[in-house]
Design an enzyme around this catalytic site. Structure first.
Site: not given
Ligand SMILES: *Cc1c(COP(=O)(O)O)cnc(C)c1O
Length: 377
Positions: A46, A170
């Site tokens: 971890r 993101d």
């Molecule tokens: C899929 C996605 C997530 C979430 O990710 P997971 O791996 O499904 O938990 C977050 N942001 C964007 C833009 C995504 O396409």
């Protein structure tokens, strides 16, 4: 070194212990300590694992950061990053962020009195108007999902810096090959590595990179104490997937552009949303901060019936949620990713029942066009 070479030669591609050209899967939970007075580098998986560490160092390098972190999903990555904030901190979040991000921001972190304001960041003035005394960060996504709306990263980062705010991006839709927000001044980048980084629709995972030591320490504290780490096997799958990121995306993005152009001329298609098309709103901004339009596009059909027919008859794209795999994936946002949003809210956002999102994979472009042509007839 250019990006393609960096994917293969970044200093983390050879196992230091054995010289293995594929980082071994150190499938262990714990590590023997030879000397209790001089503990080894690793003690418990971890807290640290060599396979995961190779991946974490790789994403840090590729994004232009100083440290990377691997989590058990994209949402675990986002949740862990948001956990560096405290009660009464205020965060400004884009109003069309990923649904899961919207969900934790609106109905989880509020339990801990983290304050969130959602705003449309395609107009950066909205950030300024949302800033309060206790604002600590902005969180955004560009291009957004599913309409590929574009936010001007440089302008948003400039505003955030003027007010001393942390910028979190993101970067899932672009990957570090197409867009590197840290290089433009952002502080933290998050990926759902489930998508383009893994690239093969076979692993759920999240990655984070930062170029700020203080933030890195805070994120490590959460990663180690909260514990949503990525396992060694899944870390290895990402290391493997990453090696072909550039060649996959080069093909997929070229194919996506051709498909977007072809769809634009089809009589049953009323709108095409693809940042690589000049007529897409914000395309000039997008192309100033990213390499190309990417491999995801959306389109609207003349009627709901046509959209449903397409989803029923398409054979070369999987009908599924998710994106970024070697196989094309068609999704129907009103019944899938955006089903939880009330109809009126959805319509306001332009997410209508004739909207289809397409993640373009590695099939021959001409085959996809033939297949889509049939599915629309
Ligand atoms: C899929 C996605 C997530 C979430 O990710 P997971 O791996 O499904 O938990 C977050 N942001 C964007 C833009 C995504 O396409």
């Amino acid at each position: 070194m250019n990006f393609g070479s960096k994917l293969i030669h970044n200093g983390n591609e050879i196992d230091k212990n054995t010289g293995a050209l594929s980082i071994p899967i150190y499938q262990t939970s714990t590590f023997h300590q030879y000397d209790i007075d001089n503990l080894g580098k690793y003690d418990y998986t971890r807290s640290g694992n060599p396979t995961r560490e190779a991946l974490e160092n790789t994403i840090a390098q590729l994004e232009g950061g100083i440290r990377g972190f691997a989590f058990s999903s994209g949402m675990a990555a986002t949740s862990s990053v948001l956990s560096i904030f405290s009660s009464d901190d205020h965060i400004i979040v884009g109003n069309d962020v990923y649904g899961g991000t919207y969900r934790i921001a609106s109905s989880f972190f509020n339990k801990f009195k983290v304050q969130i304001t959602f705003t449309d960041m395609t107009d950066p003035d909205n950030i300024k108007n949302s800033i309060k005394n206790n604002t600590k960060a902005i969180f955004l996504e560009t291009p957004s999902n599913p309409l590929l709306k574009i936010t001007d990263l440089r302008t948003c980062i400039k505003i955030a810096k003027d007010y001393g705010l942390i910028v979190i991006v993101d970067n899932t839709f672009m990957s570090p090959y197409l867009q590197r927000p840290l290089e433009l001044g952002a502080d933290i980048v998050i990926h759902s590595a489930t998508k383009f980084i893994g690239g093969h629709s076979d692993v759920v995972s999240g990655l984070v990179a930062t170029k700020n030591k203080d933030l890195a320490d805070k994120i490590y504290f959460v990663q180690n104490s909260f514990g949503a780490v990525l396992g060694p096997q899944d870390s290895w799958l990402l290391l493997r997937g990453l090696k072909t990121l550039k060649v996959r995306l080069d093909y997929e993005c070229k194919s996506a552009l051709e498909l977007a152009q072809w769809l634009s001329t089809h009589k049953k298609i009323t709108n095409v949303y693809y940042p690589g098309l000049k007529e897409h709103i914000g395309s000039d901004i997008h192309l100033s901060q990213a390499l190309n339009g990417g491999a995801v596009l959306s389109f609207k059909t003349d009627t709901e019936a046509t959209a449903k027919k397409f989803m029923k008859n398409v054979t070369l794209a999987a009908v599924a949620v998710s994106l970024g795999g070697v196989e094309s994936i068609a999704s129907y946002p009103v019944k899938m990713s955006h089903a939880a949003i009330p109809v009126q809210e959805r319509e306001k956002l332009g997410i209508t029942n004739n909207l289809i999102r397409l993640s373009v994979g590695l099939e021959d472009t001409q085959d996809l066009i033939e297949d889509f042509k049939k599915a629309l007839e």
